[in-house]
Scaffold this active site. Structure first.
Site, PDB file in Angstrom:
ATOM      1  N   LYS A 184      47.851  72.602  46.572  1.00 14.30           N
ATOM      2  CA  LYS A 184      48.305  72.119  47.820  1.00 14.30           C
ATOM      3  C   LYS A 184      49.038  73.187  48.501  1.00 14.30           C
ATOM      4  O   LYS A 184      49.173  73.336  49.641  1.00 14.30           O
ATOM      5  CB  LYS A 184      49.024  70.737  47.631  1.00 14.30           C
ATOM      6  CG  LYS A 184      49.601  70.124  49.066  1.00 14.30           C
ATOM      7  CD  LYS A 184      48.353  69.497  49.741  1.00 14.30           C
ATOM      8  CE  LYS A 184      48.488  69.330  51.398  1.00 14.30           C
ATOM      9  NZ  LYS A 184      49.790  68.427  51.448  1.00 14.30           N
ATOM     10  N   ASN A 188      48.654  74.749  52.189  1.00 17.23           N
ATOM     11  CA  ASN A 188      49.869  74.814  52.940  1.00 17.23           C
ATOM     12  C   ASN A 188      50.252  76.329  53.680  1.00 17.23           C
ATOM     13  O   ASN A 188      50.499  76.626  54.484  1.00 17.23           O
ATOM     14  CB  ASN A 188      50.934  73.870  52.567  1.00 17.23           C
ATOM     15  CG  ASN A 188      50.643  72.602  52.704  1.00 17.23           C
ATOM     16  OD1 ASN A 188      50.972  71.930  51.596  1.00 17.23           O
ATOM     17  ND2 ASN A 188      50.307  71.957  53.899  1.00 17.23           N
ATOM     18  N   ASN A 192      49.486  76.388  57.207  1.00 18.22           N
ATOM     19  CA  ASN A 192      50.787  75.950  58.342  1.00 18.22           C
ATOM     20  C   ASN A 192      51.185  76.984  59.020  1.00 18.22           C
ATOM     21  O   ASN A 192      51.373  76.913  60.079  1.00 18.22           O
ATOM     22  CB  ASN A 192      51.599  75.068  57.184  1.00 18.22           C
ATOM     23  CG  ASN A 192      51.422  74.012  56.834  1.00 18.22           C
ATOM     24  OD1 ASN A 192      50.146  73.574  56.906  1.00 18.22           O
ATOM     25  ND2 ASN A 192      52.062  72.837  56.467  1.00 18.22           N
ATOM     26  N   SER A 254      51.182  70.164  60.304  1.00 18.52           N
ATOM     27  CA  SER A 254      52.509  69.792  60.368  1.00 18.52           C
ATOM     28  C   SER A 254      53.607  70.771  60.916  1.00 18.52           C
ATOM     29  O   SER A 254      54.375  70.351  61.558  1.00 18.52           O
ATOM     30  CB  SER A 254      52.948  68.954  58.916  1.00 18.52           C
ATOM     31  OG  SER A 254      52.950  69.945  58.017  1.00 18.52           O
TER      32      SER A 254
HETATM   33  O1  PAF Z   1      50.880  70.201  56.439  1.00 16.58           O
HETATM   34  C1  PAF Z   1      49.628  69.698  56.876  1.00 16.58           C
HETATM   35  O2  PAF Z   1      49.430  69.771  58.090  1.00 16.58           O
HETATM   36  C2  PAF Z   1      48.639  69.186  55.995  1.00 16.58           C
HETATM   37  O3  PAF Z   1      49.273  69.578  54.655  1.00 16.58           O
HETATM   38  C3  PAF Z   1      47.519  70.134  55.908  1.00 16.58           C
HETATM   39  C4  PAF Z   1      46.375  69.847  54.741  1.00 16.58           C
HETATM   40  C5  PAF Z   1      47.718  71.699  56.187  1.00 16.58           C
HETATM   41  C6  PAF Z   1      46.492  69.913  57.198  1.00 16.58           C
HETATM   42  O4  PAF Z   1      46.943  69.921  58.270  1.00 16.58           O
END
Ligand code: PAF
Length: 307
Positions: A184, A188, A192, A254
């Site tokens: 994960k 990110n 991100n 996010s």
């Molecule tokens: O942080 C986020 O936005 C999510 O974890 C992800 C998976 C990158 C999807 O936008």
């Protein structure tokens, strides 16, 4: 059934609260401030769930509670410090956030409780006083530490799994949560910062203009992970990143939303974590460093703007 306590009413906290309301399950929720809390959740089927009003910051946490902490990475340590003296003996804590925390510090804050680490790709975002659920996904969790017996731990795992299955399914328990969290983290670390820097939706990262930078980020992350005894395959990671980009093509990440709304981002716990572990272990992390610096500059510009 274990009592449920949710810390915070951010996007994922509200998503969980709405699911509990829809199931008629009672729960408690604590927040730092009673101001400006989201009031409703727009579900994927367009129905609207009204969230219960919060009238006290810190309701009592009942014995045997599952305490879910779906906060931003930079809020977790303070939240745990605050929970430490209020948690009943048999409560278990589930941390649900993006990025990597200092595991030692977290464990030290709650020496007498089980701590579970979880990650979900269910997605939600705030629009004014409403939280919009923007996508379903999968959830995985694993044990960070527990002072309890193996039998007691098995019971906790079964209870958390059964709860999450009703809220954010499909859910799986992993004996190797580090693998899952690293996967994960890499997703990110790619999506991100790039979406925030280029002011784009996740799907735009599928363009060939981003192929090289994405490859560099993933390769650096895999090298850092391997110095910490977490082995990840480039092809597997590259495929995972590609599929998340595709499945969330219409979403703003996010970090994109945090910067747009002049909130601090989780960059220190994503690229910042990779860069600091890379430097400690002699790995070239120049691509991640570039992204970290660029996001820091954008955060600084936001701060200067709001002065
Ligand atoms: O942080 C986020 O936005 C999510 O974890 C992800 C998976 C990158 C999807 O936008």
């Amino acid at each position: 059934m274990n009592p449920i306590h949710i810390v915070g009413r951010g996007a994922i906290g509200s998503l969980l609260a709405a699911k509990l309301v829809n199931l008629d399950r009672l729960f408690t929720c604590e927040v730092r401030s009673l101001n400006n809390l989201p009031k409703t959740v727009l579900n994927l089927d367009k129905s609207v769930t009204r969230l219960p009003a919060i009238i006290t910051h810190q309701p009592n946490i009942l014995d045997d509670s599952i305490v879910i902490v779906p906060l931003k990475a930079y809020q977790i340590e303070n939240a745990l410090r605050d929970l430490a003296f209020r948690l009943p003996k048999r409560a278990s804590v589930v941390l649900l956030h993006n990025g990597m925390l200092d595991r030692k510090a977290i464990k030290a804050l709650l020496p007498n409780h089980s701590i579970y680490l979880a990650t979900t790709s269910h997605a939600a975002k705030r629009e004014g006083s409403q939280i919009h659920i923007t996508g379903t996904g999968t959830t995985q969790f694993g044990l960070a530490k527990s002072p309890h017996s193996p039998d007691a731990i098995s019971t906790e795992i079964a209870s958390i799994k059964s709860l999450f299955t009703r809220l954010i399914s499909p859910v799986s328990y992993s004996d190797d949560i580090d693998q899952i969290l690293w996967q994960k983290l890499i997703v990110n670390a790619v999506i991100n910062p790039l979406t925030a820097i280029h002011n784009i939706k996740n799907g735009v990262l599928g363009d060939s203009a981003f192929t090289k930078v994405i490859m560099n980020i993933i390769q650096e992350c895999i090298e850092v992970a391997s110095t910490l005894s977490v082995q990840l395959e480039y092809t597997v990671m590259s495929e995972l990143v590609r599929s998340v980009i595709q499945n969330t093509a219409n979403n703003y990440s996010s970090m994109h939303q945090d910067l747009k709304n002049h909130r601090p981002s989780e960059i220190d716990y994503i690229s910042g974590f990779i860069v600091s572990k890379g430097k400690e272990n002699g790995v070239d992390v120049s691509e991640n460093t570039r992204l970290l610096d660029q996001i820091k500059r954008l955060e600084q510009a936001n701060e200067n703007h709001s002065k």
